[in-house]
Design an enzyme around this catalytic site. Structure first.
Site, PDB file in Angstrom:
ATOM      1  N   TYR A  90      85.278  52.471 -64.611  1.00 52.36           N
ATOM      2  CA  TYR A  90      85.840  53.315 -63.507  1.00 52.36           C
ATOM      3  C   TYR A  90      85.836  52.440 -62.337  1.00 52.36           C
ATOM      4  CZ  TYR A  90      86.545  56.937 -60.043  1.00 52.36           C
ATOM      5  OH  TYR A  90      87.284  57.558 -59.032  1.00 52.36           O
TER       6      TYR A  90
ATOM      7  N   LYS B 172      78.609  53.629 -52.385  1.00 52.07           N
ATOM      8  CA  LYS B 172      77.404  54.234 -52.857  1.00 52.07           C
ATOM      9  C   LYS B 172      76.112  53.818 -51.981  1.00 52.07           C
ATOM     10  CE  LYS B 172      79.452  56.285 -56.838  1.00 52.07           C
ATOM     11  NZ  LYS B 172      80.517  55.659 -57.539  1.00 52.07           N
TER      12      LYS B 172
ATOM     13  N   ASP C 192      82.605  44.934 -59.882  1.00 52.21           N
ATOM     14  CA  ASP C 192      82.868  46.198 -58.968  1.00 52.21           C
ATOM     15  C   ASP C 192      81.270  46.698 -59.221  1.00 52.21           C
ATOM     16  OD1 ASP C 192      82.770  48.624 -57.946  1.00 52.21           O
ATOM     17  OD2 ASP C 192      84.483  49.355 -59.447  1.00 52.21           O
TER      18      ASP C 192
END
Ligand SMILES: *Cc1c(COP(=O)(O)O)cnc(C)c1O
Length: 429
Positions: A145, A267, A239
């Site tokens: 994702y 994050k 990523d």
């Protein structure tokens, strides 16, 4: 029985105002029994909901809270910065401070650009990869994702076709077709694709795929990606929105000792505030405006409040032994769960790396999205309800990983493991 009256009422009200009652889909508890719990406070490893139920939290806001909730140093840093206002839309010294902090401690980054979310970081990195290489296609892997970037909301088509098929309404086919999708760990497929298609700008991967269970890859596969990218003049994008600053200060790149061309962050980098960033070698980053022709901007990018939270977080992560302590604690916790699973021969496993873990409903190691068993969802739904009753909060889906923070101490983890084990026993009884 867990009291849910207040959460239930708040959710009904929220549904009248917001699509599905939420601002991010997974929060709606679609895959587990609802209503979603409305949290009002967090401290250390614990969170409290609007009905005053307390939980040991393993969701940790989906990863950012590696220091737990309400970390004193982060809170103080935010308060101090707040005295002088929230945003100026101008350069600010805190940008230099966090820049130095990261660049001096990460061997694979020479330049960085701050944005406001992980999605924005990924979207910008793709544009940069295309602008830099002059090529247009992107290879991604099923089960990874990368935020809600249009061209990455795609999955593998049927049969041998690698053209992406959109997984969201509103993504034109013309966007999806520039994304080629492969299974993780499919070296032969990748080699074939690279031999056939000369228009590939980059390969993007979660080096530690953690959004579809925890699909830990073989080191060799990641090394091979690097080699193939070099051979074909393709950029390799890691990523690291989850793995960055999670499995070590240098993230998965450092953990595996592989240099990607670009890395995306989110994050943890914002210490619990909305921040993202992307970076890499100076020569590539020089293509970003105003230095180069690839446009990317942000009104609230690198705002002082978010950066001061990030700085306060990252400084704590740089303390000696931070990551090894966290990993030891995680192993302690995971082993307690595995002992129960193995003693009773449950069809489960706990996959883990660093301070990330995933309860999977299969004995064997899972490395690809197509090895996930859909029956896991039903089992997880039951387990999740039992865990909430026991005071344990996990992300509300069988495919979400759990996070251990520095604020979970051995005692908390022992209590939590004990409770999870008892819930498993009920589940399989
Ligand atoms: C969370 C996540 C994103 C998206 O970040 P947002 O801040 O939610 O936009 C991108 N990539 C990975 C690997 C993620 O885990």
């Amino acid at each position: 029985m867990l009291k849910k009256e207040n959460s239930k009422q708040l959710f009904e009200q929220a549904q009248s105002m917001f699509p599905g009652g939420v601002h991010s889909p997974v929060r709606a508890f679609k895959s587990v029994d609802g209503p979603p719990l409305f949290m009002k406070a967090g401290n250390g490893c614990k969170i409290v909901d609007e009905d005053n139920n307390e939980f040991i939290d393993f969701c940790c806001s989906w990863g950012p809270l590696i220091l737990g909730h309400n970390n004193t140093k982060i809170k103080n840093a935010i308060s101090k910065t707040l005295e002088n206002g929230t945003s100026f839309g101008t350069p600010n010294k805190l940008g230099n401070e966090i820049g130095e902090l990261i660049l001096q401690n990460h061997r694979f980054l020479e330049k960085l650009r701050f944005v406001s979310s992980g999605t924005e970081a990924v979207m910008s990195a793709l544009r940069l990869a295309r602008g830099y290489t002059g090529k247009s296609k992107v290879i991604k892997f099923e089960g990874c994702y990368h935020g809600h970037v249009d061209s990455l909301l795609v999955k593998a088509g049927s049969g041998l076709a690698t053209f992406g098929v959109s997984t969201s309404a509103g993504v034109p086919e013309s966007f999806a077709k520039d994304t080629l999708v492969l299974q993780l760990n499919d070296l032969a497929g990748l080699e074939k694709l690279l031999a056939e298609d000369q228009d590939i700008a980059c390969i993007i991967i979660e080096p530690i795929p953690a959004n579809n269970g925890l699909l830990i890859q073989d080191h060799n596969f990641l090394v091979w990606l690097r080699t193939l990218c070099d051979e074909h003049n393709i950029l390799l994008i890691f990523d690291e929105v989850i793995s960055g600053f999670r499995v070590g200060f240098e993230g998965a790149a450092g953990y595996y000792n592989i240099e990607p061309d670009l890395i995306t962050f989110g994050k943890i980098i914002g210490g619990g505030m909305p921040v993202g960033a992307y970076g890499g070698r100076s020569e590539i980053m020089a293509h970003i405006a105003p230095e180069g022709p690839v446009y990317q901007a942000g009104t609230l990018s690198a705002n002082p409040i978010s950066l001061s939270a990030g700085i306060a977080a990252l400084n704590q992560l740089l303390q000696d032994g931070f990551y090894s302590d966290l990993e030891k604690k995680t192993q302690f916790f995971v082993n307690l769960l595995l002992e129960n699973i193995r003693a009773k021969d449950y069809n489960m496993n706990v996959q883990s790396i660093g301070s990330i873990f995933w309860l999977s409903f299969s004995r064997k190691r899972i490395q690809r999205a197509d090895e996930l068993d859909s029956s896991a969802s039903d089992l997880f739904r039951s387990l999740h309800a039992l865990l909430l009753e026991a005071g344990i909060y996990l992300g509300p889906s069988a495919y979400e990983v759990g996070f251990i923070s520095a604020a979970h101490d051995y005692k908390d983890l022992e209590i939590a493991a004990e409770k999870i084990n008892r819930c498993m026993d009920i589940l399989f009884s």
